[in-house]
Design an enzyme around this catalytic site. Structure first.
Site, PDB file in Angstrom:
ATOM      1  N   CYS A 254      -2.283   8.788   2.989  1.00  0.00           N
ATOM      2  CA  CYS A 254      -2.089   8.268   1.638  1.00  0.00           C
ATOM      3  C   CYS A 254      -3.319   8.533   0.777  1.00  0.00           C
ATOM      4  CB  CYS A 254      -1.760   6.782   1.681  1.00  0.00           C
ATOM      5  SG  CYS A 254      -2.861   5.815   2.702  1.00  0.00           S
TER       6      CYS A 254
ATOM      7  N   GLU B 200       0.889  -1.168   0.000  1.00  0.00           N
ATOM      8  CA  GLU B 200       0.000   0.000   0.000  1.00  0.00           C
ATOM      9  C   GLU B 200       0.920   1.208   0.000  1.00  0.00           C
ATOM     10  OE1 GLU B 200      -1.696   3.113   0.473  1.00  0.00           O
ATOM     11  OE2 GLU B 200      -1.699   2.621   2.610  1.00  0.00           O
TER      12      GLU B 200
END
Length: 515
Positions: A294, A260
């Site tokens: 993110c 990720e």
């Protein structure tokens, strides 16, 4: 501050490795709060020998844990969730003290941990395989899922505890043991969480080494985990650059990864959009967590017919931001994680200016009497063109780019025209636009939202992205499958031995065999 640290078991100097016992005795990390620059505590990192001890103990714990029934494993995770509920306030405050998140987000991150524990408890009774129709008579074909082994979890500073829980709770109910390498920028929250997990394991007669900890830097711990053949799965959260390094090592030994990585997330504001909702979502997405998620909104793609109004609304919102101590519930934006991060954002601001962009608001560093010792700056809103070099990069901070489009196809070209593919959003009341955005010809991201922002994913859905975001999925949906190994089984309950695909392979008579 000291009372919080004491309640969570954080001493002035703590060992940073856990394998059923606390053994860290290596180099010291001094953790200073980004809020005011004050020393919170010191942590001793793991030595090479302590790394080996930890991996050995984790393997021993796994071999016992894997044969415990899934629902029983789920009960340990249930108690972990309950323990986190009891300490939500204190742990949330420590997240804020160490990372600079506002207190609402610090507590929200702990709630994420609680929620994924609840999810995992249910999943512990649903580790389903399949029964498949066999082409051969009196045969059964099926698949089942078995515990995988050791799972390394490499997490980033911006979600110092939640990302571990997404992995560890699911890995635990799947029968795995985890080894956690947190960011060196947020070691204290990791120690606090593992102390909670240790207590829960001892109370439930589980081996505490199913939740191991190794604090240290990338070369000393991260690379070891990536190259260690005893670890079949490495789950890594962080920059794209870090992800390439980890993937090269793990895939080079044919290990698995859950990646990720970076997100360069865009939000499209269409002509029919509810502008109140759109600007509120942009505001939180770009300014929340000081732009250090993110899933933060970094590119704002606005139709020319509403561009002036959106710009005016965003400027008013940016000017209203209350910047300050994140422990104060009136604060909307706290500090960045450290001065290096502030300087990185400053360089990106200079880059967008040099490429022809205009700074509409903010970007200045904040210091002086109001911000002594902290890592503060004003959030920055700038105009940009999609082909700017800086727009192709992810600046991990409160810097957002405002861009204009004329038709939907142009908006999608801008949206998909970056190498990252994590989160995306469109605000529209046009059903055709919404459906096309979610179609195979629409957003190329792992997360695509309509009339809600890029930031703030729920744990029930699989979390992760495509392209340079890495392709991994964590948390909800069927992400549990990443932490198990699939096995296909054929059971013949006949007295014959037919082959698949109708193959005939005769066995010669024993008497006709020749030397």
């Amino acid at each position: 501050m000291q009372s919080i640290l004491n309640k969570l078991g954080i001493s002035n100097e703590s060992p940073g490795a856990f394998c059923g016992d606390w053994i860290g005795s290596g180099a010291i990390i001094e953790k200073f709060s980004p809020i005011d620059g004050k020393l919170l505590a010191r942590v001793r990192t793991a030595t090479d020998a302590e790394y080996e001890t930890t991996i050995t103990r984790a393997q021993e714990a796994f071999e016992k844990w894997r044969v415990i029934p899934g629902p029983v494993r789920g009960q340990t995770v249930r108690q972990l969730g309950n323990a986190l509920r009891e300490l939500k306030s204190e742990l949330g405050q420590l997240v804020t003290l160490e990372s600079g998140k506002i207190i609402a987000e610090g507590e929200g991150e702990v709630q994420e941990m609680i929620d994924i524990c609840d999810f995992a408890v249910g999943q512990s009774r649903m580790l389903y395989g399949l029964t498949i129709q066999s082409e051969r008579p009196n045969h059964r074909l099926m698949e089942q899922w078995h515990p995988l082994g050791l799972v390394a979890v490499i997490s980033a500073f911006n979600f110092p505890v939640a990302v571990w829980s997404w992995n560890a709770a699911l890995a635990a109910i799947c029968g795995d043991a985890t080894i956690w390498k947190p960011s060196e920028k947020t070691p204290l929250t990791a120690i606090a969480v593992i102390k909670i997990a240790e207590r829960v394991c001892r109370e439930t007669d589980a081996d505490p080494a199913i939740f191991c900890l190794l604090i240290g830097d990338g070369p000393s711990i991260g690379k070891k985990l990536a190259t260690d053949r005893r670890i079949p799965l490495v789950s890594a959260t962080g920059s794209t650059r870090m992800g390439f390094d980890v993937a090269k090592e793990v895939h080079g030994r044919l290990g698995r990864t859950v990646m990720e990585l970076g997100g360069n997330n865009a939000l499209i504001v269409a002509p029919t959009a509810d502008l109140d909702m759109a600007t509120s979502s942009i505001f939180f997405g770009a300014v929340g967590t000081a732009g250090q998620r993110c899933t933060s909104t970094r590119r704002i793609i606005v139709h020319e017919s509403v561009a002036d109004e959106v710009r005016a609304r965003l400027l008013a919102a940016y000017k209203s931001v209350n910047i300050g101590n994140p422990l104060d519930r009136k604060t909307l934006m706290g500090p960045l994680i450290d001065q290096t991060s502030v300087e990185n954002v400053q360089r990106s601001i200079e880059k967008v200016k040099s490429e022809g962009g205009e700074i509409l608001y903010g970007g200045e560093k904040l210091d002086g009497a109001q911000f002594p010792g902290g890592c503060y700056m004003k959030p920055c809103l700038a105009t940009a063109q999609p082909d700017f070099e800086i727009v192709q990069e992810e600046t991990f901070g409160p810097l957002a780019y405002l861009m204009i489009y004329r038709d939907f196809d142009e908006a999608m070209a801008i949206h998909n025209g970056v190498t990252q593919g994590l989160s995306s959003s469109i605000f529209t009341n046009d059903m055709r636009e919404a459906e096309k955005f979610l179609s195979a010809a629409g957003s190329d991201c792992g997360i695509a939202n309509v009339n809600t922002g890029t930031s703030g994913a729920e744990i029930g859905g699989a979390f992760g992205g495509e392209k340079n975001t890495g392709g991994g999925r964590e948390s909800g949906s069927d992400s549990w499958k990443s932490y198990m190994r699939r096995q296909t089984n054929t059971i013949n309950f006949s007295t014959e031995l037919p082959l698949a695909q109708g193959i005939e392979f005769g066995t010669p008579d024993a008497g006709s065999a020749t030397a």
